[in-house]
Design a protein around this motif. Structure first.
Motif, PDB file in Angstrom:
ATOM      1  N   LEU A 102       0.772  -1.328   0.046  1.00 30.50           N
ATOM      2  CA  LEU A 102      -0.132   0.000  -0.025  1.00 30.50           C
ATOM      3  C   LEU A 102       0.757   1.321  -0.040  1.00 30.50           C
ATOM      4  O   LEU A 102       0.591   2.325  -0.799  1.00 30.50           O
ATOM      5  CB  LEU A 102      -1.020  -0.092   1.317  1.00 30.50           C
ATOM      6  N   ILE A 103       1.798   1.202   0.749  1.00 31.92           N
ATOM      7  CA  ILE A 103       2.893   2.264   0.786  1.00 31.92           C
ATOM      8  C   ILE A 103       3.474   2.686  -0.560  1.00 31.92           C
ATOM      9  O   ILE A 103       3.758   3.733  -0.998  1.00 31.92           O
ATOM     10  CB  ILE A 103       3.993   2.055   1.999  1.00 31.92           C
ATOM     11  N   ALA A 104       3.871   1.328  -1.226  1.00 30.04           N
ATOM     12  CA  ALA A 104       4.537   1.255  -2.359  1.00 30.04           C
ATOM     13  C   ALA A 104       3.387   2.135  -3.425  1.00 30.04           C
ATOM     14  O   ALA A 104       4.141   3.112  -4.350  1.00 30.04           O
ATOM     15  CB  ALA A 104       4.801   0.044  -3.006  1.00 30.04           C
ATOM     16  N   LEU A 105       2.337   1.634  -3.526  1.00 34.44           N
ATOM     17  CA  LEU A 105       1.191   2.257  -4.397  1.00 34.44           C
ATOM     18  C   LEU A 105       1.064   3.838  -4.044  1.00 34.44           C
ATOM     19  O   LEU A 105       1.144   4.369  -5.037  1.00 34.44           O
ATOM     20  CB  LEU A 105       0.091   1.495  -4.357  1.00 34.44           C
ATOM     21  N   GLY A 106       0.983   4.082  -2.865  1.00 35.78           N
ATOM     22  CA  GLY A 106       0.804   5.664  -2.478  1.00 35.78           C
ATOM     23  C   GLY A 106       1.797   6.309  -2.836  1.00 35.78           C
ATOM     24  O   GLY A 106       1.671   7.516  -3.342  1.00 35.78           O
ATOM     25  N   ILE A 107       3.198   5.928  -2.477  1.00 27.49           N
ATOM     26  CA  ILE A 107       4.155   6.705  -2.943  1.00 27.49           C
ATOM     27  C   ILE A 107       4.447   6.879  -4.423  1.00 27.49           C
ATOM     28  O   ILE A 107       4.720   8.015  -5.028  1.00 27.49           O
ATOM     29  CB  ILE A 107       5.608   6.078  -2.307  1.00 27.49           C
ATOM     30  N   ALA A 108       3.955   5.634  -5.247  1.00 23.49           N
ATOM     31  CA  ALA A 108       4.169   5.738  -6.547  1.00 23.49           C
ATOM     32  C   ALA A 108       3.204   6.890  -7.121  1.00 23.49           C
ATOM     33  O   ALA A 108       3.204   7.670  -8.058  1.00 23.49           O
ATOM     34  CB  ALA A 108       3.712   4.413  -7.379  1.00 23.49           C
ATOM     35  N   LEU A 109       1.906   6.870  -6.363  1.00 21.96           N
ATOM     36  CA  LEU A 109       0.902   8.112  -6.888  1.00 21.96           C
ATOM     37  C   LEU A 109       1.449   9.605  -6.345  1.00 21.96           C
ATOM     38  O   LEU A 109       1.126  10.479  -7.263  1.00 21.96           O
ATOM     39  CB  LEU A 109      -0.363   7.655  -6.081  1.00 21.96           C
ATOM     40  N   HIS A 110       2.175   9.632  -5.551  1.00 25.54           N
ATOM     41  CA  HIS A 110       2.875  10.657  -4.973  1.00 25.54           C
ATOM     42  C   HIS A 110       3.776  11.241  -5.835  1.00 25.54           C
ATOM     43  O   HIS A 110       4.106  12.406  -6.155  1.00 25.54           O
ATOM     44  CB  HIS A 110       3.224  10.637  -3.486  1.00 25.54           C
ATOM     45  N   ASP A 111       4.744  10.322  -6.323  1.00 26.96           N
ATOM     46  CA  ASP A 111       5.707  10.528  -7.226  1.00 26.96           C
ATOM     47  C   ASP A 111       5.479  10.966  -8.484  1.00 26.96           C
ATOM     48  O   ASP A 111       6.131  11.718  -9.243  1.00 26.96           O
ATOM     49  CB  ASP A 111       6.661   9.315  -7.323  1.00 26.96           C
TER      50      ASP A 111
END
Length: 239
Positions: A102-111
């Motif tokens: 979930l963190i990876a997906l969120g960070i990807a969306l953030h990036d």
């Protein structure tokens, strides 16, 4: 354009550096996990409040920001439910694995909007672009740590953790590339993406990251949160 996209990649690779730091630590103790997750919580909260939401309002309007924020929140809630359904209950550490994904997906969306920001920075002022590259690269380091820590604690191999962070690191230059193309396009569209990322990150912080950080060691979790929040505030003053 190529050199600016390359700088976006350098900023994105901060996540890989953060993952390497976690892997180098070896076996992670609960207190270390609490500190790292608390640090990530503080950093993400500061980015949401001081960067993503204000920028989404600047590029768009309150209605667009609200739609984007709710969209990001609902997406992460749906992904959380999906991961719960797909994760076998017998898997040891599956809660940490789910959190890491979930963190990876969120960070990807953030990036992705971070890439837009780099592109806009180079378009707005010659000196602003490099400063944004440095700032984004620095706060990508603890974001990489935030992704790697629960994945490692949940049993993922070092190779898998690095591969996931490498994929995440490619999102920033991708956003930079499209940002350079769309820099003259609708400001409202960029505002929608920023708000979308804010909603996704808010769900992760409030629903997963902060609660889990407090389970191991509350004092270290709160110390990490405060440190992360103040670090982003200080970086904002420098920039």
């Amino acid at each position: 354009m190529g050199s600016i996209v390359l700088l976006g990649l350098i900023a994105g690779l901060g996540t890989c550096l953060g993952a390497l730091l976690v892997i180098a630590c070896g076996r992670l103790r609960p207190g270390t996990i609490s500190l790292m997750l608390g640090l990530a919580s503080g950093i993400m909260a500061a980015v949401i409040l001081c960067d993503l939401l204000p920028s989404s309002l600047q590029y768009g309007n309150p209605l667009t920001a609200l739609i984007g924020f709710l969209g990001g929140t609902l997406l992460m809630a749906a992904l959380d439910l999906l991961l719960n359904l797909l994760s076998p209950t017998s898997l040891r550490g599956r809660d940490y694995l789910k959190m890491g994904y979930l963190i990876a997906l969120g960070i990807a969306l953030h990036d992705l909007p971070e890439g837009f920001a780099i592109a806009a920075g180079f378009a707005a002022a010659e000196k602003l672009g490099p400063i944004l590259v440095i700032a984004i690269g620095l706060h990508n380091i603890p974001e990489g740590m935030a992704t790697a820590a629960p994945l490692r604690y949940g049993g993922s191999s070092a190779g898998r953790v690095l591969a996931i962070n490498a994929l995440i690191s490619l999102v920033t230059p991708l956003g930079t590339f499209f940002g350079l193309i769309l820099v003259e396009a609708s400001r409202t569209f960029i505002g929608l993406l920023l708000a979308f990322a804010a909603g996704a990150m808010t769900y992760i912080v409030l629903g997963e990251l902060a609660p889990e950080s407090r389970r191991g060691n509350k004092p270290l979790a709160y110390l990490g949160m405060l440190t992360g929040f103040l670090a982003i505030l200080s970086l904002g003053f420098i920039v």
